[in-house]
Design a protein around this motif. Sequence first.
Motif, PDB file in Angstrom:
ATOM      1  N   ALA A 246      28.156   8.998  34.067  1.00 35.07           N
ATOM      2  CA  ALA A 246      27.953   8.186  35.273  1.00 35.07           C
ATOM      3  C   ALA A 246      26.936   8.857  36.197  1.00 35.07           C
ATOM      4  CB  ALA A 246      29.283   7.980  35.991  1.00 35.07           C
ATOM      5  N   GLN A 247      27.058  10.156  36.367  1.00 35.17           N
ATOM      6  CA  GLN A 247      26.122  10.876  37.251  1.00 35.17           C
ATOM      7  C   GLN A 247      24.692  10.780  36.713  1.00 35.17           C
ATOM      8  OE1 GLN A 247      27.365  14.882  38.344  1.00 35.17           O
ATOM      9  NE2 GLN A 247      29.528  14.302  38.334  1.00 35.17           N
ATOM     10  N   ALA A 248      24.542  10.998  35.410  1.00 37.24           N
ATOM     11  CA  ALA A 248      23.196  10.949  34.814  1.00 37.24           C
ATOM     12  C   ALA A 248      22.626   9.533  34.904  1.00 37.24           C
ATOM     13  CB  ALA A 248      23.262  11.408  33.358  1.00 37.24           C
ATOM     14  N   GLY A 249      23.468   8.538  34.650  1.00 39.98           N
ATOM     15  CA  GLY A 249      23.018   7.149  34.713  1.00 39.98           C
ATOM     16  C   GLY A 249      22.584   6.764  36.117  1.00 39.98           C
ATOM     17  N   ALA A 250      23.340   7.206  37.105  1.00 38.70           N
ATOM     18  CA  ALA A 250      23.023   6.853  38.492  1.00 38.70           C
ATOM     19  C   ALA A 250      21.687   7.467  38.920  1.00 38.70           C
ATOM     20  CB  ALA A 250      24.149   7.319  39.413  1.00 38.70           C
ATOM     21  N   ILE A 251      21.460   8.715  38.506  1.00 37.60           N
ATOM     22  CA  ILE A 251      20.196   9.380  38.873  1.00 37.60           C
ATOM     23  C   ILE A 251      19.015   8.612  38.262  1.00 37.60           C
ATOM     24  CG2 ILE A 251      18.797  11.454  38.484  1.00 37.60           C
ATOM     25  CD1 ILE A 251      21.440  13.072  38.805  1.00 37.60           C
ATOM     26  N   ALA A 252      19.142   8.251  36.993  1.00 36.55           N
ATOM     27  CA  ALA A 252      18.054   7.498  36.341  1.00 36.55           C
ATOM     28  C   ALA A 252      17.876   6.142  37.029  1.00 36.55           C
ATOM     29  CB  ALA A 252      18.371   7.307  34.859  1.00 36.55           C
ATOM     30  N   ALA A 253      18.975   5.534  37.413  1.00 34.73           N
ATOM     31  CA  ALA A 253      18.901   4.189  38.008  1.00 34.73           C
ATOM     32  C   ALA A 253      18.194   4.209  39.357  1.00 34.73           C
ATOM     33  CB  ALA A 253      20.302   3.600  38.152  1.00 34.73           C
ATOM     34  N   ILE A 254      18.542   5.168  40.230  1.00 33.08           N
ATOM     35  CA  ILE A 254      17.910   5.096  41.563  1.00 33.08           C
ATOM     36  C   ILE A 254      16.443   5.516  41.522  1.00 33.08           C
ATOM     37  CG2 ILE A 254      19.830   5.205  43.208  1.00 33.08           C
ATOM     38  CD1 ILE A 254      19.236   8.130  43.578  1.00 33.08           C
ATOM     39  N   ARG A 255      16.062   6.232  40.477  1.00 39.07           N
ATOM     40  CA  ARG A 255      14.639   6.619  40.394  1.00 39.07           C
ATOM     41  C   ARG A 255      13.760   5.447  39.983  1.00 39.07           C
ATOM     42  NH1 ARG A 255      15.490  12.454  37.798  1.00 39.07           N
ATOM     43  NH2 ARG A 255      15.395  13.665  39.725  1.00 39.07           N
ATOM     44  N   ASP A 256      14.352   4.419  39.364  1.00 32.41           N
ATOM     45  CA  ASP A 256      13.543   3.300  38.865  1.00 32.41           C
ATOM     46  C   ASP A 256      13.462   2.202  39.930  1.00 32.41           C
ATOM     47  OD1 ASP A 256      12.285   1.301  37.505  1.00 32.41           O
ATOM     48  OD2 ASP A 256      13.546   1.410  35.712  1.00 32.41           O
TER      49      ASP A 256
END
Length: 359
Positions: A246-256
Amino acid sequence: MKLQPRPWLERIQPYRPGRAAASSDGSMASNESPLGASSHVARALATASRRVHRYPDPLADDLRILLAERHGVEPDQILVGNGSDELIFLLAWAYLAQDGHAVCADPAYRIDEISTYLVDARLTKVPLRDWAHDLEAMATVGADIAYVVNPHNPTGTIRSRADIEIFVKTSSAGLIVVDEAYVDFADDPDDLTAMPLVGSGRVAVLRTFSKVYGLAGLRIGYLVAPKPVVATLRKTRAPFSVGALAQAGAIAAIRDRAHWSEVRSHTLRCRREVQQLFEQAGYLVAPSQANFVLVEAPYEDALVTRLERAGIAVRPGTTLGIPGTVRVSVPSDAGLRLLAQALRAEADRLPASAQTGPK
Ligand SMILES: *Cc1c(COP(=O)(O)O)cnc(C)c1O
């Protein structure tokens, strides 16, 4: 000794999730993103999956630092949770347990209600006015926590930041929690958000990755609050409640940011179209700034069944505390075509007066 659940739990009506549709395009019951997550998320999850034998970072520091920069606050003002729902439960334990008092709108977001009842606290529900929060009436209630969902679920309506600012000044509530799960879909999110009010020391803002970022299945959200609130909630939380994926997914998501913009513009366009389809079929629709619309349907069951037959799942208002309505999430373009067909068939069947009906 005979095992008995605590007696106050009897007040809790279990949460009823939206039903799945036959196809993903027909799924309009749970306000999920019809465009899914950013393609960067899948890659980040694959990389993170190599480390799943390790415990996650308890406070999600990398994500907190990114979020702090984005919102112009300090990392210690942010708490990441297993969905924003977890943070609502933490707030209830910390500030409502044993004789606490919360105030919210009626109908409320169900989790605000369930979490308050869970800790045997009092809940004052203030009826909506013109589908929106009656902040003026809510301000007169002396509560530990005031919940303001902005845009509101299940109506999609908003109160302006100016109105919230007045509420903060006039309300005697200890903490005002503004749940901004849908703020990204407002015409002007920057103008609406209560984030600038966190500095007042009495406002906390909830955000989630479940809606615009399309990560509902990963379970991650966050709270931006005064430091003492975050410090208190940290004491009560399960240390590893937010998984590494979840943490890794969230970081990738807000960067896009490109994906965010795409989902946002799709939603704003389709929301207008969904509203028009229902209005052309003779229904009244509450003015929405979210990724769903609330349709007035005196014959709620009939509309739900009819849409179901067309392969569309929506949320019956009765399950959301607002009978005589149906909540429809903004779908994909293919979903929009399904909806257009279903409503055209209905318009052929019933005179407009039979649909809008007496109030
Ligand atoms: C969808 C939604 C949330 C998000 O909950 P998560 O636990 O983060 O998935 C929060 N508040 C409201 C009002 C919502 O509708």
